[in-house]
Design an enzyme around this catalytic site. Sequence first.
Site, PDB file in Angstrom:
ATOM      1  CG  HIS A 133      10.550  38.565  -6.204  1.00  0.00           C
ATOM      2  ND1 HIS A 133      10.370  38.567  -4.833  1.00  0.00           N
ATOM      3  CD2 HIS A 133      10.773  39.857  -6.552  1.00  0.00           C
ATOM      4  CE1 HIS A 133      10.466  39.807  -4.387  1.00  0.00           C
ATOM      5  NE2 HIS A 133      10.733  40.612  -5.417  1.00  0.00           N
ATOM      6  CG  HIS A 187      12.391  42.549 -10.188  1.00  0.00           C
ATOM      7  ND1 HIS A 187      11.222  43.275 -10.108  1.00  0.00           N
ATOM      8  CD2 HIS A 187      12.752  42.295  -8.902  1.00  0.00           C
ATOM      9  CE1 HIS A 187      10.905  43.466  -8.839  1.00  0.00           C
ATOM     10  NE2 HIS A 187      11.806  42.885  -8.081  1.00  0.00           N
TER      11      HIS A 187
HETATM   12  P1  AMP Z   1      10.739  43.673  -4.397  1.00  0.00           P
HETATM   13  O1  AMP Z   1      10.425  42.739  -3.253  1.00  0.00           O
HETATM   14  O2  AMP Z   1      11.418  44.931  -3.959  1.00  0.00           O
HETATM   15  O3  AMP Z   1      11.475  42.987  -5.513  1.00  0.00           O
HETATM   16  O4  AMP Z   1       9.365  44.221  -4.973  1.00  0.00           O
HETATM   17  C1  AMP Z   1       8.241  43.414  -5.178  1.00  0.00           C
HETATM   18  C2  AMP Z   1       7.752  43.514  -6.598  1.00  0.00           C
HETATM   19  O5  AMP Z   1       6.552  42.783  -6.677  1.00  0.00           O
HETATM   20  C3  AMP Z   1       7.441  44.950  -7.072  1.00  0.00           C
HETATM   21  O6  AMP Z   1       8.069  45.152  -8.334  1.00  0.00           O
HETATM   22  C4  AMP Z   1       5.922  44.961  -7.188  1.00  0.00           C
HETATM   23  O7  AMP Z   1       5.479  45.787  -8.231  1.00  0.00           O
HETATM   24  C5  AMP Z   1       5.613  43.494  -7.443  1.00  0.00           C
HETATM   25  N1  AMP Z   1       4.289  43.087  -7.003  1.00  0.00           N
HETATM   26  C6  AMP Z   1       3.725  43.299  -5.787  1.00  0.00           C
HETATM   27  N2  AMP Z   1       2.507  42.729  -5.734  1.00  0.00           N
HETATM   28  C7  AMP Z   1       2.307  42.128  -6.923  1.00  0.00           C
HETATM   29  C8  AMP Z   1       1.232  41.358  -7.482  1.00  0.00           C
HETATM   30  N3  AMP Z   1       0.120  41.106  -6.799  1.00  0.00           N
HETATM   31  N4  AMP Z   1       1.364  40.898  -8.746  1.00  0.00           N
HETATM   32  C9  AMP Z   1       2.485  41.162  -9.461  1.00  0.00           C
HETATM   33  N5  AMP Z   1       3.528  41.868  -8.983  1.00  0.00           N
HETATM   34  C10 AMP Z   1       3.441  42.339  -7.744  1.00  0.00           C
END
Ligand code: AMP
Length: 137
Positions: free
Chosen positions: A102, A104
């Site tokens: 993913h 951001h």
């Molecule tokens: P990272 O893997 O460090 O990029 O972090 C995962 C990101 O996914 C974080 O910013 C969380 O806030 C986000 N996140 C986790 N669960 C969900 C969800 N169910 N829906 C949307 N965002 C999510």
Amino acid sequence: MAYDSDNIFAKILRGEIPSEKLYEDENTYVFMDIMPRANGHCLVIPKAPARNMLDATPDQLAACLATVQKMGHAVMKAFGADGVTVQQFNEAAGGQEVFHLHYHVLPRHEGKALRAPGQMADFDVLKSQADQIRAAL
Ligand code: AMP
């Protein structure tokens, strides 16, 4: 490391848990981050499985980045932003917490720091920010 199809973004793609969807095309899906570090913080993911950048195909990476650019323009317009930060983490040591590739996309305003991580959004606010982004697309 292998792809685990029980990760939370795979569940979102299968419709098993809800998400505030902003955009999708044949290869990518975009939704609001539920712990936003800036207003309009959203996530771009490939529809096909990839754990992170390290095992993704060049085509997956290209599709994601095309959508990242599209969302960058949309969040700039929606929030009158001055810039956009794009973040992408690989493996736990690289800061990754959810093991489906993913990106951001974070709209930024001059002199305004990102919020601290881990703060859950108010879902009415998240929905209204999503409406602003959808209108800008
Ligand atoms: P990272 O893997 O460090 O990029 O972090 C995962 C990101 O996914 C974080 O910013 C969380 O806030 C986000 N996140 C986790 N669960 C969900 C969800 N169910 N829906 C949307 N965002 C999510």
